[in-house]
Design a protein around this motif. Sequence first.
Motif, PDB file in Angstrom:
ATOM      1  N   ALA A 114     105.706  49.537 -22.785  1.00 51.51           N
ATOM      2  CA  ALA A 114     105.330  48.437 -21.893  1.00 51.51           C
ATOM      3  C   ALA A 114     103.837  48.602 -21.656  1.00 51.51           C
ATOM      4  N   PRO A 115     102.999  48.169 -22.605  1.00 51.08           N
ATOM      5  CA  PRO A 115     101.605  48.624 -22.669  1.00 51.08           C
ATOM      6  C   PRO A 115     100.709  48.227 -21.501  1.00 51.08           C
ATOM      7  N   ALA A 116     101.041  47.129 -20.796  1.00 50.39           N
ATOM      8  CA  ALA A 116     100.201  46.623 -19.699  1.00 50.39           C
ATOM      9  C   ALA A 116      98.828  46.183 -20.194  1.00 50.39           C
ATOM     10  N   CYS A 117      98.682  46.074 -21.500  1.00 43.63           N
ATOM     11  CA  CYS A 117      97.400  45.743 -22.122  1.00 43.63           C
ATOM     12  C   CYS A 117      97.637  44.858 -23.344  1.00 43.63           C
ATOM     13  N   ALA A 118      96.585  44.150 -23.742  1.00 42.64           N
ATOM     14  CA  ALA A 118      96.628  43.402 -24.987  1.00 42.64           C
ATOM     15  C   ALA A 118      96.580  44.361 -26.170  1.00 42.64           C
ATOM     16  N   SER A 119      96.889  43.850 -27.350  1.00 41.71           N
ATOM     17  CA  SER A 119      97.130  44.696 -28.521  1.00 41.71           C
ATOM     18  C   SER A 119      96.019  44.691 -29.554  1.00 41.71           C
ATOM     19  N   MET A 120      95.022  43.803 -29.398  1.00 43.17           N
ATOM     20  CA  MET A 120      94.125  43.514 -30.523  1.00 43.17           C
ATOM     21  C   MET A 120      93.152  44.633 -30.864  1.00 43.17           C
ATOM     22  N   ASP A 121      93.112  45.702 -30.082  1.00 45.67           N
ATOM     23  CA  ASP A 121      92.273  46.841 -30.471  1.00 45.67           C
ATOM     24  C   ASP A 121      92.877  47.613 -31.637  1.00 45.67           C
ATOM     25  N   MET A 122      94.204  47.553 -31.763  1.00 48.53           N
ATOM     26  CA  MET A 122      94.896  48.320 -32.799  1.00 48.53           C
ATOM     27  C   MET A 122      95.764  47.464 -33.710  1.00 48.53           C
ATOM     28  N   PHE A 123      96.204  46.308 -33.214  1.00 50.26           N
ATOM     29  CA  PHE A 123      97.173  45.498 -33.942  1.00 50.26           C
ATOM     30  C   PHE A 123      96.727  44.041 -33.976  1.00 50.26           C
ATOM     31  N   THR A 124      97.326  43.275 -34.871  1.00 50.75           N
ATOM     32  CA  THR A 124      97.025  41.852 -34.946  1.00 50.75           C
ATOM     33  C   THR A 124      97.479  41.137 -33.686  1.00 50.75           C
ATOM     34  N   ASN A 125      98.644  41.528 -33.167  1.00 48.59           N
ATOM     35  CA  ASN A 125      99.204  40.896 -31.972  1.00 48.59           C
ATOM     36  C   ASN A 125     100.302  41.799 -31.414  1.00 48.59           C
ATOM     37  N   TYR A 126     100.910  41.373 -30.308  1.00 51.56           N
ATOM     38  CA  TYR A 126     101.940  42.206 -29.685  1.00 51.56           C
ATOM     39  C   TYR A 126     103.178  42.336 -30.561  1.00 51.56           C
ATOM     40  N   ASN A 127     103.428  41.341 -31.434  1.00 50.06           N
ATOM     41  CA  ASN A 127     104.580  41.434 -32.337  1.00 50.06           C
ATOM     42  C   ASN A 127     104.423  42.611 -33.300  1.00 50.06           C
ATOM     43  N   GLN A 128     103.225  42.736 -33.877  1.00 47.06           N
ATOM     44  CA  GLN A 128     102.992  43.834 -34.810  1.00 47.06           C
ATOM     45  C   GLN A 128     103.080  45.176 -34.093  1.00 47.06           C
ATOM     46  N   ARG A 129     102.590  45.234 -32.859  1.00 48.85           N
ATOM     47  CA  ARG A 129     102.675  46.468 -32.077  1.00 48.85           C
ATOM     48  C   ARG A 129     104.136  46.843 -31.831  1.00 48.85           C
ATOM     49  N   GLY A 130     104.948  45.853 -31.453  1.00 51.96           N
ATOM     50  CA  GLY A 130     106.369  46.123 -31.237  1.00 51.96           C
ATOM     51  C   GLY A 130     107.080  46.530 -32.509  1.00 51.96           C
ATOM     52  N   ASP A 131     106.722  45.894 -33.612  1.00 56.34           N
ATOM     53  CA  ASP A 131     107.320  46.258 -34.904  1.00 56.34           C
ATOM     54  C   ASP A 131     106.981  47.705 -35.260  1.00 56.34           C
ATOM     55  N   ALA A 132     105.720  48.109 -34.969  1.00 55.85           N
ATOM     56  CA  ALA A 132     105.311  49.490 -35.260  1.00 55.85           C
ATOM     57  C   ALA A 132     106.107  50.481 -34.420  1.00 55.85           C
ATOM     58  N   PHE A 133     106.367  50.141 -33.172  1.00 58.32           N
ATOM     59  CA  PHE A 133     107.179  50.988 -32.294  1.00 58.32           C
ATOM     60  C   PHE A 133     108.598  51.119 -32.853  1.00 58.32           C
ATOM     61  N   ALA A 134     109.207  49.981 -33.194  1.00 54.50           N
ATOM     62  CA  ALA A 134     110.580  50.004 -33.710  1.00 54.50           C
ATOM     63  C   ALA A 134     110.664  50.792 -35.012  1.00 54.50           C
ATOM     64  N   ALA A 135     109.657  50.625 -35.873  1.00 51.29           N
ATOM     65  CA  ALA A 135     109.646  51.363 -37.140  1.00 51.29           C
ATOM     66  C   ALA A 135     109.540  52.859 -36.894  1.00 51.29           C
ATOM     67  N   ALA A 136     108.740  53.247 -35.932  1.00 48.77           N
ATOM     68  CA  ALA A 136     108.577  54.671 -35.598  1.00 48.77           C
ATOM     69  C   ALA A 136     109.882  55.244 -35.054  1.00 48.77           C
ATOM     70  N   VAL A 137     110.551  54.482 -34.214  1.00 47.04           N
ATOM     71  CA  VAL A 137     111.839  54.945 -33.656  1.00 47.04           C
ATOM     72  C   VAL A 137     112.845  55.136 -34.783  1.00 47.04           C
ATOM     73  N   ARG A 138     112.897  54.178 -35.680  1.00 49.47           N
ATOM     74  CA  ARG A 138     113.856  54.282 -36.816  1.00 49.47           C
ATOM     75  C   ARG A 138     113.524  55.485 -37.702  1.00 49.47           C
ATOM     76  N   GLU A 139     112.236  55.728 -37.899  1.00 53.04           N
ATOM     77  CA  GLU A 139     111.838  56.867 -38.727  1.00 53.04           C
ATOM     78  C   GLU A 139     112.264  58.191 -38.091  1.00 53.04           C
ATOM     79  N   LEU A 140     112.123  58.292 -36.779  1.00 51.16           N
ATOM     80  CA  LEU A 140     112.512  59.525 -36.092  1.00 51.16           C
ATOM     81  C   LEU A 140     114.029  59.690 -36.055  1.00 51.16           C
ATOM     82  N   GLY A 141     114.743  58.572 -36.115  1.00 49.40           N
ATOM     83  CA  GLY A 141     116.198  58.647 -36.056  1.00 49.40           C
ATOM     84  C   GLY A 141     116.857  58.783 -37.418  1.00 49.40           C
ATOM     85  N   ALA A 142     116.064  58.695 -38.478  1.00 55.05           N
ATOM     86  CA  ALA A 142     116.623  58.715 -39.837  1.00 55.05           C
ATOM     87  C   ALA A 142     117.176  60.092 -40.182  1.00 55.05           C
TER      88      ALA A 142
END
Length: 478
Positions: free
Chosen positions: A450-478
């Motif tokens: 729940a970043p409380a901030c905009a995403s454009m310093d690291m990501f194209t938008n909040y969707n890409q940031r959320g996708d990166a989070f979900a991908a990281a969670v899946r990688e750790l759970g694999a």
Amino acid sequence: MGSGQVTSTSELFDFQGKRVVVAGLGVSGVPAAKVLHARGAVVTVVNDGDDARAREQAAELEALGITVRLGDGATLPEGTELIVTAPGWKPDKPLFVAAERAGVPVWGDVELAWRLRGPDAAPWLAVTGTNGKTTTVRMLASILQAAGLRTAAVGNIGVSLLDAVLGEEEYDVLAVELSSYQLHWAPSLRADSATVLNLAPDHLDWHGSMEAYARDKGRIYEGNRVACVYNVEDKATEDLVREADVEEGCRAVGFTLGAPAPSQLGIVDGILVDRAFVPNRQKNAQELAEVSDVTPPAPHNIANALAAAALARAFGVPATAVRDGLRAFRPDAHRIEHVADLDGVAYVDDSKATNTHAAEASLASYEQIVWIAGGLAKGATFDELVARSAKRLRAAVLIGADRHLIRDALARHAPEVPVVDLDRTDTGAMLQAVTEAKRLAVAGDTVLLAPACASMDMFTNYNQRGDAFAAAVRELGA
């Protein structure tokens, strides 16, 4: 609430031969230019940028006979009679200063759509607020559909308003999401019923002050016919209702997470209850749905459901449709989205929480949290957020350009909370952030993005940031 008959402005405006400037290409500018040109206006499009995308759009419009000026969005063309602007253009731009000096009106795409409505156009149920707009509008559309009404979620979401009012599809009612930008440029909009869900500092760089931001949000209540729906827990929204000039007979209707008073919707023993749109509301109440019918049943999302229910009930929708519509609704991605459970720890993606108000609502939904936060602060401060949420925080993992602002607020208001400060802004930082959060969490915790901030310093938008989070969670759970 002021009262008095509001004159209708829905008559078709005659654009034939009018010299109209469209300010800004893009999502709203190109269709606006085409619509105006088709109605006989002499259209000139001005645009600040002159990149490959802008040149491609310009060529498309010039082929229709529309004049396009790239790289010059500041100068008011001679003889201009009307400006139609993209909603994001700031009011202090030289073009608008010159227009005001010359007495030239400025409309946004919402105002244009409103003016182009036909005489039998579908009424608008309108939603704004700092947070929760999209979810509430989609809930509202789901409820209206459950009632058998022809509707669509439009505006700042889904179908464009111009397409909705000019397309061949016929609607009974429209669920309309409106941003503060859009409302600023929509002087004659008159909704059937409307709500301001909440008010917190946001987009102050655009509006200039909190007062100006609130004033633009409050425009949504002007001329309401049936109900002005406000948030009982957010007095600023009720103040906006009191200041609004509405049609005779329009009512103020509150929503609350507590037990409702007369003329309110609220919660009683896990049930969403209506004491506004019932006979003898001093004594009677109507059950609408169970809290468990709302997905997810987080407090701020239940508030969204109550606001949607109030607008639907104002339109005469039966209680069963509220229940069925809420049961059928599923939120968009990256809005308190449960990603996975790993070793008894829940991982939740609320990347859409791009400001402190949204993040506070998200943090209030869980008891023990390892918080992943940070990004572009957009001038925000974090002391109130951290102070109010400190008791829920097991740990924090900070990423992004302005993470030091959150780190300093944690040091002041939650010094006992362990903090991992990741000094990197590449996209790979998210995997490290989730890895650190996993290390800090214990069974029963929630790892919450729940970043409380905009995403454009690291990501194209909040969707890409959320996708990166979900991908990281899946990688750790694999």
